[in-house]
Motif scaffolding. Structure first.
Motif, PDB file in Angstrom:
ATOM      1  N   GLN A  88       2.118 -11.777 -34.961  1.00  0.00           N
ATOM      2  CA  GLN A  88       0.954 -10.895 -34.914  1.00  0.00           C
ATOM      3  C   GLN A  88      -0.250 -11.555 -34.249  1.00  0.00           C
ATOM      4  OE1 GLN A  88       0.164  -8.646 -38.547  1.00  0.00           O
ATOM      5  NE2 GLN A  88       2.213  -9.124 -39.296  1.00  0.00           N
ATOM      6  N   TYR A  89      -0.197 -12.876 -34.100  1.00  0.00           N
ATOM      7  CA  TYR A  89      -1.300 -13.595 -33.469  1.00  0.00           C
ATOM      8  C   TYR A  89      -1.031 -13.890 -31.996  1.00  0.00           C
ATOM      9  CZ  TYR A  89      -3.308 -14.414 -38.092  1.00  0.00           C
ATOM     10  OH  TYR A  89      -3.879 -14.254 -39.339  1.00  0.00           O
ATOM     11  N   GLY A  90       0.185 -13.616 -31.534  1.00  0.00           N
ATOM     12  CA  GLY A  90       0.516 -13.955 -30.167  1.00  0.00           C
ATOM     13  C   GLY A  90       0.609 -15.454 -29.952  1.00  0.00           C
ATOM     14  N   VAL A  91       0.975 -16.186 -31.012  1.00  0.00           N
ATOM     15  CA  VAL A  91       1.061 -17.639 -30.968  1.00  0.00           C
ATOM     16  C   VAL A  91       2.504 -18.060 -31.225  1.00  0.00           C
ATOM     17  CG1 VAL A  91       0.437 -19.760 -32.193  1.00  0.00           C
ATOM     18  CG2 VAL A  91      -1.320 -18.057 -31.682  1.00  0.00           C
ATOM     19  N   VAL A  92       2.995 -19.010 -30.452  1.00  0.00           N
ATOM     20  CA  VAL A  92       4.324 -19.577 -30.685  1.00  0.00           C
ATOM     21  C   VAL A  92       4.133 -21.016 -31.156  1.00  0.00           C
ATOM     22  CG1 VAL A  92       6.548 -20.195 -29.690  1.00  0.00           C
ATOM     23  CG2 VAL A  92       5.376 -18.110 -28.927  1.00  0.00           C
ATOM     24  N   PRO A  93       4.522 -21.329 -32.383  1.00  0.00           N
ATOM     25  CA  PRO A  93       4.408 -22.711 -32.852  1.00  0.00           C
ATOM     26  C   PRO A  93       5.510 -23.587 -32.280  1.00  0.00           C
ATOM     27  CG  PRO A  93       5.418 -21.357 -34.547  1.00  0.00           C
ATOM     28  CD  PRO A  93       5.077 -20.426 -33.402  1.00  0.00           C
ATOM     29  N   ASP A  94       5.385 -24.885 -32.509  1.00  0.00           N
ATOM     30  CA  ASP A  94       6.440 -25.821 -32.115  1.00  0.00           C
ATOM     31  C   ASP A  94       7.454 -25.988 -33.238  1.00  0.00           C
ATOM     32  OD1 ASP A  94       5.274 -26.696 -29.530  1.00  0.00           O
ATOM     33  OD2 ASP A  94       3.658 -27.402 -30.840  1.00  0.00           O
ATOM     34  N   VAL A  95       6.972 -25.874 -34.455  1.00  0.00           N
ATOM     35  CA  VAL A  95       7.805 -26.025 -35.648  1.00  0.00           C
ATOM     36  C   VAL A  95       7.365 -24.950 -36.638  1.00  0.00           C
ATOM     37  CG1 VAL A  95       8.555 -27.589 -37.502  1.00  0.00           C
ATOM     38  CG2 VAL A  95       7.880 -28.533 -35.280  1.00  0.00           C
ATOM     39  N   LEU A  96       8.324 -24.365 -37.347  1.00  0.00           N
ATOM     40  CA  LEU A  96       7.999 -23.358 -38.360  1.00  0.00           C
ATOM     41  C   LEU A  96       8.819 -23.643 -39.609  1.00  0.00           C
ATOM     42  CD1 LEU A  96       7.526 -19.564 -37.961  1.00  0.00           C
ATOM     43  CD2 LEU A  96       9.208 -20.383 -39.624  1.00  0.00           C
ATOM     44  N   THR A  97       8.172 -23.543 -40.767  1.00  0.00           N
ATOM     45  CA  THR A  97       8.884 -23.705 -42.029  1.00  0.00           C
ATOM     46  C   THR A  97       8.865 -22.394 -42.790  1.00  0.00           C
ATOM     47  OG1 THR A  97       6.871 -24.470 -43.169  1.00  0.00           O
ATOM     48  CG2 THR A  97       8.312 -26.144 -42.206  1.00  0.00           C
ATOM     49  N   THR A  98       9.968 -22.127 -43.494  1.00  0.00           N
ATOM     50  CA  THR A  98      10.063 -20.883 -44.244  1.00  0.00           C
ATOM     51  C   THR A  98      10.949 -21.100 -45.460  1.00  0.00           C
ATOM     52  OG1 THR A  98      10.560 -18.513 -44.076  1.00  0.00           O
ATOM     53  CG2 THR A  98      12.038 -20.011 -42.905  1.00  0.00           C
ATOM     54  N   ALA A  99      10.692 -20.329 -46.506  1.00  0.00           N
ATOM     55  CA  ALA A  99      11.478 -20.417 -47.742  1.00  0.00           C
ATOM     56  C   ALA A  99      11.262 -19.113 -48.509  1.00  0.00           C
ATOM     57  CB  ALA A  99      11.066 -21.649 -48.562  1.00  0.00           C
ATOM     58  N   LYS A 100      10.837 -19.189 -49.756  1.00  0.00           N
ATOM     59  CA  LYS A 100      10.531 -18.035 -50.608  1.00  0.00           C
ATOM     60  C   LYS A 100      11.446 -16.836 -50.337  1.00  0.00           C
ATOM     61  CE  LYS A 100       5.813 -19.231 -52.000  1.00  0.00           C
ATOM     62  NZ  LYS A 100       6.068 -19.380 -53.447  1.00  0.00           N
ATOM     63  N   GLY A 101      10.983 -15.858 -49.556  1.00  0.00           N
ATOM     64  CA  GLY A 101      11.756 -14.644 -49.343  1.00  0.00           C
ATOM     65  C   GLY A 101      13.023 -14.818 -48.546  1.00  0.00           C
ATOM     66  N   LEU A 102      13.256 -15.996 -47.969  1.00  0.00           N
ATOM     67  CA  LEU A 102      14.440 -16.215 -47.138  1.00  0.00           C
ATOM     68  C   LEU A 102      15.726 -15.953 -47.913  1.00  0.00           C
ATOM     69  CD1 LEU A 102      15.717 -17.178 -44.467  1.00  0.00           C
ATOM     70  CD2 LEU A 102      15.497 -19.525 -45.312  1.00  0.00           C
ATOM     71  N   GLY A 103      15.766 -16.349 -49.178  1.00  0.00           N
ATOM     72  CA  GLY A 103      16.973 -16.156 -49.974  1.00  0.00           C
ATOM     73  C   GLY A 103      16.874 -15.016 -50.964  1.00  0.00           C
ATOM     74  N   GLY A 104      15.779 -14.283 -50.950  1.00  0.00           N
ATOM     75  CA  GLY A 104      15.626 -13.163 -51.855  1.00  0.00           C
ATOM     76  C   GLY A 104      15.659 -13.550 -53.325  1.00  0.00           C
ATOM     77  N   GLY A 105      15.446 -14.836 -53.631  1.00  0.00           N
ATOM     78  CA  GLY A 105      15.492 -15.317 -55.003  1.00  0.00           C
ATOM     79  C   GLY A 105      16.442 -16.482 -55.182  1.00  0.00           C
ATOM     80  N   PHE A 106      17.359 -16.658 -54.235  1.00  0.00           N
ATOM     81  CA  PHE A 106      18.242 -17.824 -54.276  1.00  0.00           C
ATOM     82  C   PHE A 106      17.537 -18.969 -53.544  1.00  0.00           C
ATOM     83  CE2 PHE A 106      21.769 -20.598 -53.920  1.00  0.00           C
ATOM     84  CZ  PHE A 106      22.734 -20.170 -54.830  1.00  0.00           C
ATOM     85  N   PRO A 107      17.489 -20.169 -54.124  1.00  0.00           N
ATOM     86  CA  PRO A 107      16.747 -21.270 -53.498  1.00  0.00           C
ATOM     87  C   PRO A 107      17.328 -21.674 -52.142  1.00  0.00           C
ATOM     88  CG  PRO A 107      17.187 -21.738 -55.810  1.00  0.00           C
ATOM     89  CD  PRO A 107      18.009 -20.534 -55.456  1.00  0.00           C
ATOM     90  N   VAL A 108      16.538 -21.499 -51.104  1.00  0.00           N
ATOM     91  CA  VAL A 108      16.935 -21.904 -49.760  1.00  0.00           C
ATOM     92  C   VAL A 108      15.684 -21.968 -48.900  1.00  0.00           C
ATOM     93  CG1 VAL A 108      17.379 -19.523 -49.005  1.00  0.00           C
ATOM     94  CG2 VAL A 108      18.520 -21.425 -47.832  1.00  0.00           C
TER      95      VAL A 108
END
Length: 412
Positions: A243-263
């Motif tokens: 939404q910002y028109g920005v491409v990062p070099d590295v991105l981290t994600t978790a929480k909703g990725l597993g819908g409740g399963f830790p990942v």
């Protein structure tokens, strides 16, 4: 020994658990969609999602099916071997993002740890030995490992754990001039959340986001986006940086990725990934078949255009509804956030009383969150319906009416 389940209550927590949490007296025992039920059978609408984790609601049938099927095939092999669910999930994440390489972990803290280590390792291999500074921002939150809390910009999470890792600079969020003055050839990375979640649900301005990208490119510093909370459809796009028109070099994600399963996952490019060669980093459980099978099912559901359209529509409905409550009762100031991650800052008259709103909402069958003492945070399921959102707003209305009717307590 009896085969029957042991009887446990909230008091059991105080008897057997380390007291680093202060959980509510309510003990949920069952969930379905946007609803939870406690030990007494009372029903709640869930506008918290386990801190923006159960993005598809509770016990989503596709996630249950994926977990059940994988549980009957293969649970764990460690990273001395690879496995099919992990490879399929990595392929899908690269299709949905700027990235071409993926590292799997178990939590947002671990994903960020990997990102920070990658930034320093890459700088040590390709730049000067003193290019090791990481710049982060006040009120940021990047996890609970010692490195992650040190990069996060909240002193309350580091007090008593000194000495802390060095080479970290903290600046005001959304202050581009401060970054322009601080960034240098010694900076290996700048890390930011597109919306500071724990720090008050404060979005980056577009000018700031674009400026950070420009300065990182100019100084050969990696731009790390922490999308642990904002990723996986929560903002209305699969990742909020879109939404910002920005491409990062590295991105981290978790929480909703597993819908409740830790990942969790760290995403990056081919060139940068090469800096984490064999043996430089790892995780015994990271990328295990159970977690990645569930996560792939979650990702496919989140990526559907209908899901992302619903996030935008229901986010606007929530924003309008809480704004009406703010006008009616005077508890809140103007809402902020993106998609279905919204924060309602307390008004001057109710300063510091966000927890009171959360407690009142619970009494009326609505589960919400705080983002510090000044902000009520709402992060309902991405699949919440218009009718369910309206019901939640009615319950919040009742909670606000109850609070507004009480004698005013001074906080000053």
């Amino acid at each position: 020994m009896s085969a029957l389940p042991m009887s446990v209550t909230r008091k059991t927590f105080d008897q057997v658990m380390v007291p680093n949490y202060a959980p509510n007296e309510i003990v949920p025992v069952r969930g379905e969609g946007v609803r939870l039920w406690d030990q007494q059978g009372r029903e709640y609408l869930d506008f918290a999602c386990g801190i923006a984790v159960t993005g598809l609601g509770h016990c989503h049938p596709k996630l249950v099916a994926a977990l059940t099927a994988q549980a009957n095939r293969l649970w764990h092999v460690s990273n001395v071997m690879t496995n099919e669910p992990a490879l399929r999930l990595a392929q899908r994440l690269t299709e949905l993002s700027f990235a071409s390489k993926v590292f799997f972990a178990n939590s947002g803290s671990e994903a960020n740890e990997a990102a920070f280590k990658l930034a320093r390792k890459h700088a040590s291999l390709h730049h000067a030995p003193d290019k090791r500074e990481i710049i982060a921002f006040h009120n940021a939150f990047h996890g609970r490992t010692l490195f992650a809390v040190s990069v996060g910009g909240q002193a309350k999470y580091t007090q008593g754990f000194e000495p802390l890792p060095g080479g970290i600079t903290h600046l005001p969020f959304n202050d581009l001039s401060a970054l322009e003055q601080a960034i240098s050839a010694k900076t290996c990375a700048v890390v930011m959340e597109p919306v500071q979640g724990e720090g008050g649900v404060t979005p980056a301005t577009r000018e700031f986001a674009l400026g950070v990208r420009r300065l990182c490119t100019q100084h050969q510093a990696l731009l790390i986006y922490d999308e642990v909370q904002t990723g996986n459809g929560r903002s209305g796009t699969f990742f909020a940086h879109e939404q910002y028109g920005v491409v990062p070099d590295v991105l981290t994600t978790a929480k909703g990725l597993g819908g409740g399963f830790p990942v969790a996952a760290m995403l990056t490019t081919d060139d940068l990934a090469a800096s984490l060669g064999f043996g430089t980093h790892g995780s015994t459980y990271g990328g295990n078949p159970l977690a990645t099978a569930v996560a792939l099912a979650a990702v496919e559901e989140i990526a559907r255009p209908e899901t992302l359209a619903n996030v935008a529509a229901r986010g606007e409905q929530l924003r309008r509804g809480v704004s009406e409550l703010a006008g009616r009762y005077g508890l809140f100031e103007e809402l902020r956030g993106l998609g279905l991650l919204l924060g309602a800052p307390m008004s001057a008259a109710w300063r510091g009383r966000a927890k009171d709103v959360v407690t009142a909402c619970l009494r009326h069958g609505l589960w919400t969150l705080v983002a510090g003492p000044e902000v009520v945070r709402m992060a309902p399921s991405l699949l919440i319906t218009e009718a369910e959102m309206a019901e939640g707003l009615r319950r919040m209305d009742a909670a606000c009416a109850e609070l507004a009717a009480l004698p005013r307590v001074s906080n000053g």
